[in-house]
Design an enzyme around this catalytic site. Sequence first.
Site, short mmCIF file in Angstrom:
data_model
loop_
_atom_site.label_atom_id
_atom_site.label_comp_id
_atom_site.label_asym_id
_atom_site.label_seq_id
_atom_site.Cartn_x
_atom_site.Cartn_y
_atom_site.Cartn_z
N ASP A 173 144.88 -2.89 11.58
CA ASP A 173 144.59 -1.81 13.41
C ASP A 173 143.83 -1.21 14.48
OD1 ASP A 173 147.96 0.46 14.45
OD2 ASP A 173 145.82 0.86 14.77
N ASN A 181 143.21 1.23 26.57
CA ASN A 181 144.12 1.04 27.64
C ASN A 181 143.58 2.45 28.85
OD1 ASN A 181 145.73 -1.09 26.92
ND2 ASN A 181 146.84 0.12 26.00
N ASP A 190 144.70 -5.35 26.71
CA ASP A 190 144.99 -6.80 27.14
C ASP A 190 143.81 -7.90 26.28
OD1 ASP A 190 147.59 -6.40 27.12
OD2 ASP A 190 148.33 -7.33 28.45
N GLU A 216 149.09 -3.46 18.22
CA GLU A 216 147.60 -3.06 17.92
C GLU A 216 147.22 -3.51 16.36
OE1 GLU A 216 148.29 -0.37 17.75
OE2 GLU A 216 146.47 0.34 17.07
P1 GH3 Z 1 145.46 4.93 15.76
O1 GH3 Z 1 143.43 4.52 15.22
O2 GH3 Z 1 145.21 6.35 14.85
O3 GH3 Z 1 145.26 3.41 15.40
O4 GH3 Z 1 145.12 4.91 17.28
P2 GH3 Z 1 145.96 4.55 18.76
O5 GH3 Z 1 145.20 4.46 19.98
O6 GH3 Z 1 145.24 3.39 18.45
O7 GH3 Z 1 146.85 4.12 18.13
P3 GH3 Z 1 148.20 5.12 19.30
O8 GH3 Z 1 149.24 4.60 17.90
O9 GH3 Z 1 148.16 5.83 19.32
O10 GH3 Z 1 147.91 3.39 20.41
C1 GH3 Z 1 148.40 2.30 20.32
C2 GH3 Z 1 148.01 2.00 21.43
O11 GH3 Z 1 148.38 0.06 21.54
C3 GH3 Z 1 149.49 2.13 22.47
C4 GH3 Z 1 150.43 1.12 22.76
O12 GH3 Z 1 150.57 1.57 24.51
C5 GH3 Z 1 148.81 0.38 22.63
N1 GH3 Z 1 149.35 -1.31 23.51
C6 GH3 Z 1 150.70 -1.67 21.61
N2 GH3 Z 1 150.45 -3.02 22.45
C7 GH3 Z 1 149.86 -3.38 24.08
C8 GH3 Z 1 149.28 -4.25 24.20
O13 GH3 Z 1 150.44 -5.27 24.36
N3 GH3 Z 1 148.48 -4.36 25.52
C9 GH3 Z 1 147.99 -2.94 25.56
N4 GH3 Z 1 146.81 -3.32 26.54
N5 GH3 Z 1 147.97 -2.21 25.21
C10 GH3 Z 1 149.22 -2.50 24.09
MG MG Z 2 145.85 1.67 16.51
#
Ligand code: GH3
Ligand code: MG
Length: 313
Positions: A173, A181, A190, A216
């Site tokens: 992860d 983002n 992305d 992610e």
């Molecule tokens: P952690 O280290 O605890 O994993 O923190 P994190 O910020 O990575 O985890 P969190 O679950 O808070 O956020 C994940 C983010 O990933 C939120 C979501 O909008 C973003 N995300 C998920 N899928 C995609 C994607 O396909 N493209 C983009 N750009 N962002 C994405």
């Molecule tokens: Mg994460």
Amino acid sequence: MITDDSLVIRAVVRSHLEAAGHHVIEAVDGTAALDACRDSPPDVILLDIEMPGLDGYEVLAELKAIPDLMDIPVVFLSTLTEMDDVLRGLRGGAHDYLKKPFEPAELVARVAAAAHVKKLQDQLRQRNDELDLLSRTDALTGLHNRRHVEEKLAYHHAQAVRHHDPLCALLLDVDNFKRVNDGFGHPAGDLVLAEFAVRLRQELREGDVAGRWGGEEFLVVLPRTDLAGALLVAERIRRSIAATPIVAGGTQISVTVSGGCALGPIGSADELVDNADAQLYVAKAAGRDRIASTTAREVLPPESGQDSSRRHA
Ligand code: GH3
Ligand code: MG
């Protein structure tokens, strides 16, 4: 391909079809026809019935039993003109039946119709293959999608149980990805995920399976791999991500990844992923940019001397 034991018939058919723009190959009997088809399948097969060795019906039956050849249209070209013969040929799966002596124009027209059917079939098959691939692929990263990686995991889990082989699941992860983002925009996020997938692939061997598990989050299935082996791979992946910032939209974005690694096979594939997930949580809680694993419950720290001045997302 014209299959006929008569040299004269082969020559006449060839000249008419070549005049109509077809490329023609010849087979002198049924066995030669089957060999030639296996070698290089033609678009249409013209097939005599009465030949030494295998007769035309037998050749047709053999063709229909070979998956790669079963769809090639077969046009019988025979002096047998009884309705029973025609019906036997068509029931056996022939596309068409022409009686000798034939009208050259009719021969050309019927071969053209058969070739057209073959072309449509080929296009349909290719389109199906493309759709099949699309339905299994994650569009952003090109990795297996969740459904497909779940299928692969179930398969490899079953294999590992059957053969008493080790099998590891690694759940990765991206750390603090929300900040990528928020800081650089969703399109840059992305691009980071796409490049993450490229680096992930580079560190895997053939036979390893990688898929996008969620936003992610990525699942790697490592068949016939013990925990020590899996941790080596996981650590290589972690290092490859941390070592070089990802360039997205003209900006260098430094990211890290955490991973949870679980050794199986245990009870079920789901349980294995649950264990990897629990270890991922351990790695996150311990400070991210590291791999945690089952059994040893050991958390590998990032190597010392890492460049901490680099901007982390
Ligand atoms: P952690 O280290 O605890 O994993 O923190 P994190 O910020 O990575 O985890 P969190 O679950 O808070 O956020 C994940 C983010 O990933 C939120 C979501 O909008 C973003 N995300 C998920 N899928 C995609 C994607 O396909 N493209 C983009 N750009 N962002 C994405
Ligand atoms: Mg994460």
